[in-house]
Every structure is written in C-alpha cells, then in structure tokens.
Design a protein around this motif. Structure first.
Motif, mmCIF file in Angstrom:
data_model
loop_
_atom_site.group_PDB
_atom_site.id
_atom_site.type_symbol
_atom_site.label_atom_id
_atom_site.label_comp_id
_atom_site.label_asym_id
_atom_site.label_seq_id
_atom_site.Cartn_x
_atom_site.Cartn_y
_atom_site.Cartn_z
ATOM 1 N N ALA A 155 0.206 -1.478 -0.125
ATOM 2 C CA ALA A 155 0.268 -0.138 -0.144
ATOM 3 C C ALA A 155 0.849 1.311 0.224
ATOM 4 C CB ALA A 155 -0.496 -0.115 0.667
ATOM 5 N N THR A 156 1.910 1.638 1.350
ATOM 6 C CA THR A 156 3.145 2.457 0.624
ATOM 7 C C THR A 156 3.774 2.860 -0.745
ATOM 8 O OG1 THR A 156 3.495 2.003 3.360
ATOM 9 C CG2 THR A 156 4.653 3.175 2.343
ATOM 10 N N ALA A 157 4.085 1.579 -1.258
ATOM 11 C CA ALA A 157 5.014 1.570 -2.465
ATOM 12 C C ALA A 157 4.174 2.030 -3.770
ATOM 13 C CB ALA A 157 5.088 -0.014 -2.879
ATOM 14 N N THR A 158 2.710 1.422 -3.953
ATOM 15 C CA THR A 158 1.772 1.697 -4.577
ATOM 16 C C THR A 158 1.507 3.637 -4.614
ATOM 17 O OG1 THR A 158 -0.262 0.832 -3.154
ATOM 18 C CG2 THR A 158 1.213 -0.587 -5.200
ATOM 19 N N ALA A 159 1.001 3.571 -3.425
ATOM 20 C CA ALA A 159 0.691 4.816 -3.076
ATOM 21 C C ALA A 159 2.136 6.125 -2.984
ATOM 22 C CB ALA A 159 -0.063 4.917 -1.571
ATOM 23 N N ARG A 160 2.581 5.579 -3.296
ATOM 24 C CA ARG A 160 4.134 6.431 -4.186
ATOM 25 C C ARG A 160 3.918 6.524 -5.765
ATOM 26 N NH1 ARG A 160 8.236 7.831 0.218
ATOM 27 N NH2 ARG A 160 9.851 6.467 -1.478
ATOM 28 N N GLY A 161 3.590 5.691 -5.819
ATOM 29 C CA GLY A 161 3.651 6.094 -7.446
ATOM 30 C C GLY A 161 4.391 4.310 -8.215
ATOM 31 N N GLU A 162 5.162 3.309 -6.941
ATOM 32 C CA GLU A 162 5.757 2.290 -7.519
ATOM 33 C C GLU A 162 5.266 1.212 -7.774
ATOM 34 O OE1 GLU A 162 8.301 1.705 -5.054
ATOM 35 O OE2 GLU A 162 8.828 3.800 -4.037
ATOM 36 N N HIS A 163 5.178 0.668 -9.251
ATOM 37 C CA HIS A 163 4.809 -0.744 -9.581
ATOM 38 C C HIS A 163 5.555 -1.995 -8.822
ATOM 39 C CE1 HIS A 163 3.980 1.667 -12.948
ATOM 40 N NE2 HIS A 163 3.206 1.084 -13.182
ATOM 41 N N CYS A 164 4.400 -2.963 -8.319
ATOM 42 C CA CYS A 164 5.173 -3.866 -7.564
ATOM 43 C C CYS A 164 4.409 -5.391 -8.225
ATOM 44 C CB CYS A 164 3.855 -3.597 -6.223
ATOM 45 S SG CYS A 164 4.967 -2.243 -4.817
ATOM 46 N N VAL A 165 5.072 -6.180 -7.711
ATOM 47 C CA VAL A 165 4.574 -7.186 -8.018
ATOM 48 C C VAL A 165 4.633 -8.509 -7.303
ATOM 49 C CG1 VAL A 165 5.798 -9.102 -9.715
ATOM 50 C CG2 VAL A 165 6.041 -7.099 -10.658
ATOM 51 N N PHE A 167 -3.229 -15.361 -2.924
ATOM 52 C CA PHE A 167 -3.926 -13.433 -2.883
ATOM 53 C C PHE A 167 -5.187 -12.844 -2.800
ATOM 54 C CE2 PHE A 167 -3.829 -9.022 -5.604
ATOM 55 C CZ PHE A 167 -3.045 -8.484 -3.603
ATOM 56 N N ASP A 168 -5.370 -12.745 -2.153
ATOM 57 C CA ASP A 168 -7.068 -11.940 -2.473
ATOM 58 C C ASP A 168 -6.701 -10.721 -2.330
ATOM 59 O OD1 ASP A 168 -9.692 -11.451 -1.191
ATOM 60 O OD2 ASP A 168 -9.607 -11.305 0.369
ATOM 61 N N PRO A 169 -7.557 -9.946 -3.267
ATOM 62 C CA PRO A 169 -7.615 -8.450 -3.954
ATOM 63 C C PRO A 169 -8.377 -7.528 -3.650
ATOM 64 C CG PRO A 169 -7.731 -9.466 -6.140
ATOM 65 C CD PRO A 169 -7.714 -10.836 -4.846
ATOM 66 N N PRO A 170 -9.810 -8.222 -2.934
ATOM 67 C CA PRO A 170 -10.075 -6.763 -1.858
ATOM 68 C C PRO A 170 -9.551 -6.962 -0.980
ATOM 69 C CG PRO A 170 -11.385 -8.685 -2.977
ATOM 70 C CD PRO A 170 -10.425 -9.264 -3.387
ATOM 71 N N SER A 171 -9.139 -7.479 0.149
ATOM 72 C CA SER A 171 -8.770 -7.478 1.530
ATOM 73 C C SER A 171 -7.472 -6.749 0.534
ATOM 74 C CB SER A 171 -8.280 -8.715 1.781
ATOM 75 O OG SER A 171 -9.076 -9.410 2.299
ATOM 76 N N ALA A 172 -6.723 -7.268 -0.302
ATOM 77 C CA ALA A 172 -5.215 -5.485 -0.574
ATOM 78 C C ALA A 172 -5.852 -4.333 -0.650
ATOM 79 C CB ALA A 172 -4.766 -7.157 -1.660
ATOM 80 N N ALA A 173 -6.949 -4.300 -1.941
ATOM 81 C CA ALA A 173 -7.549 -2.964 -1.779
ATOM 82 C C ALA A 173 -7.369 -2.518 -0.898
ATOM 83 C CB ALA A 173 -8.803 -3.184 -2.637
ATOM 84 N N ALA A 174 -8.487 -3.002 0.628
ATOM 85 C CA ALA A 174 -9.249 -2.488 1.113
ATOM 86 C C ALA A 174 -7.720 -2.034 2.342
ATOM 87 C CB ALA A 174 -9.923 -3.543 2.185
ATOM 88 N N GLY A 187 -5.447 -0.310 0.795
ATOM 89 C CA GLY A 187 -4.746 1.049 1.046
ATOM 90 C C GLY A 187 -3.952 0.786 -1.000
ATOM 91 N N VAL A 188 -3.296 -0.942 -1.082
ATOM 92 C CA VAL A 188 -2.715 -1.639 -2.072
ATOM 93 C C VAL A 188 -3.837 -0.659 -3.068
ATOM 94 C CG1 VAL A 188 -2.233 -3.247 -3.168
ATOM 95 C CG2 VAL A 188 -2.461 -3.858 -0.962
ATOM 96 N N ARG A 189 -3.242 -0.098 -3.946
ATOM 97 C CA ARG A 189 -3.435 0.109 -6.118
ATOM 98 C C ARG A 189 -3.085 -0.890 -6.370
ATOM 99 N NH1 ARG A 189 -1.624 6.490 -7.475
ATOM 100 N NH2 ARG A 189 -2.547 5.458 -8.917
ATOM 101 N N LEU A 190 -4.348 -2.163 -6.888
ATOM 102 C CA LEU A 190 -4.216 -2.799 -7.865
ATOM 103 C C LEU A 190 -3.793 -2.944 -8.716
ATOM 104 C CD1 LEU A 190 -7.160 -4.487 -5.891
ATOM 105 C CD2 LEU A 190 -5.163 -4.849 -6.029
ATOM 106 N N GLU A 191 -4.309 -1.131 -9.205
ATOM 107 C CA GLU A 191 -3.946 -1.113 -10.666
ATOM 108 C C GLU A 191 -2.092 -1.052 -10.923
ATOM 109 O OE1 GLU A 191 -4.358 2.846 -9.033
ATOM 110 O OE2 GLU A 191 -5.164 1.018 -9.103
#
Length: 212
Positions: free
Chosen positions: A60-70, A78-85, A87-91
């Motif tokens: 969440a911290t990394a993607t909020a800074r605009g960093e792409h992650c893998v 992996f549970d995308p809804p939980s990650a998005a909740a 703060g992870v920017r799934l895009e």
C-alpha cells in the motif's frame, strides 16, 4: 625523486575494509518497520500470524507513491479485495499466479528481478510444503541477492519459517497475539535481523484482514 613521489602516492591509498553505505528504506506503513532497498527482506510466520497484513501494508505504501510492484503468488492465496481495503492500488500491482509450483515461482522471481523497474517484488512461499522449501538450493538466494543489490527494488520473501539464511538483511517474524472485541486482531512483529530492535505491535481490523 620518482621513488619518493611513488611512496607518497601509495600512502594516500586508504587502508581497511570498505563498508557499503546504508541502503535507502521504504516505510511499511507500520511504525518501527522499514524495508531496505536493494536488499532481500524476509517475513516469516505461521498462517494467520499477520505476515500477509504486513506485506499488504508495504504494498500500500509503495503503490501510493506511484511505484509498480509485483506479487509472485505460489499458492494463489492473494485476495485482491482485502489488499485494496488495506490501501493497495491494484492497478500498480502485477499478480503472478504459480498454481502451487514453487519451482515456477522461483523462475518468475528470477525473470522479474532481471527485468528491473519495480519498487517492491514479493515472493510468497507461505504455506508451501516443507519438502518443496527444502529443495530450494541456497545458491538461488545468493543469485537473487546479487541481482537486487545494485537496484532500488525491495525484494521480500514470505514463508512459514526463515529460509533465506544469510542472504537477507531484514528478517521479521510475525505472530498473532490476541483478538479484541471480535473486531480486530493484535499482531507482533519481532525483528531478528538486524538484532536489538524492540518488537512492534500492530492491529488489523477483521473486515480488512487477509488470510495470511
């Protein structure tokens, strides 16, 4: 005169070991836990110990800074809804599913590390059978360490027990402490590398709690 100048020049060469500078760090989103760039970090703990919640906080911290992650997901947990909740920017996140094949996960990690350009690369080997973890050659971690060192990437390995040995700079062990009022869970993250840091306690609300 020539010999005197050569001696003077030789004396200017510094003696002793050369210590690499401390790496830049990225906050995990949990006070007291920062992840070093250009290094291998490891999060180890049993199922439901808070390891996934800690990883989600970092992503969440990394993607909020605009960093792409893998995320290289060996067991497809992996549970995308939980990650998005959390703060992870799934895009900003690439999700690689490995259908339970640890060997494929290691190959994917090798390819992604070589490609470069990512803020965080997470290799999730949590809940992989012990026999499969034991088959991972130690040379794999040394190779990953050499690849990531000259980059600004944070390479995180998740597992049920420590497996990267001396190749990790940061090793955090997570454990579940208690549930509070059936609405949130308290976890403790204790750092074994570097030694001497006090354990950190963090809380996760149940409606955002991932399975890890």
């Amino acid at each position: 005169m020539g010999e005197d100048m050569a001696k003077a020049t030789a004396l200017e060469i510094p003696l002793g070991w050369r210590h690499p500078p401390d790496p830049d760090c990225l906050p995990s989103g949990i006070p007291g836990i920062d992840f070093p760039r250009g290094r291998i970090s490891e999060i180890a703990g049993a199922s439901s110990s808070g390891r996934t919640s800690l990883l989600d906080s970092l992503l969440a911290t990394a993607t909020a800074r605009g960093e792409h992650c893998v995320l290289i997901d060996t067991r497809d947990c992996f549970d995308p809804p939980s990650a998005a909740a959390c703060g992870v920017r799934l895009e900003k996140l690439i999700w690689i599913r490995c259908r339970g094949n640890a060997e494929h996960a290691l190959r994917a990690a090798d390819l992604v590390l070589h490609s470069g350009g990512f803020g965080v690369i997470a290799l999730d080997l949590a809940d992989v059978p012990a026999a499969a973890l034991n088959r991972i050659p130690p040379t794999a971690w040394f190779r990953f360490r050499r690849i990531v060192e000259p980059t600004p990437t944070i390479f995180v390995v998740l597992a049920s027990r420590p497996i990267t040995k001396s190749c990790s700079t940061l090793l955090i062990e997570t454990r579940r402490r208690s549930a509070k009022f059936l609405r949130e869970v308290e976890y403790e993250a204790a750092s074994r590398k570097p030694a001497g840091k006090e354990p950190v306690t963090f809380h996760v609300r149940l409606h955002t709690l991932a399975a890890g």
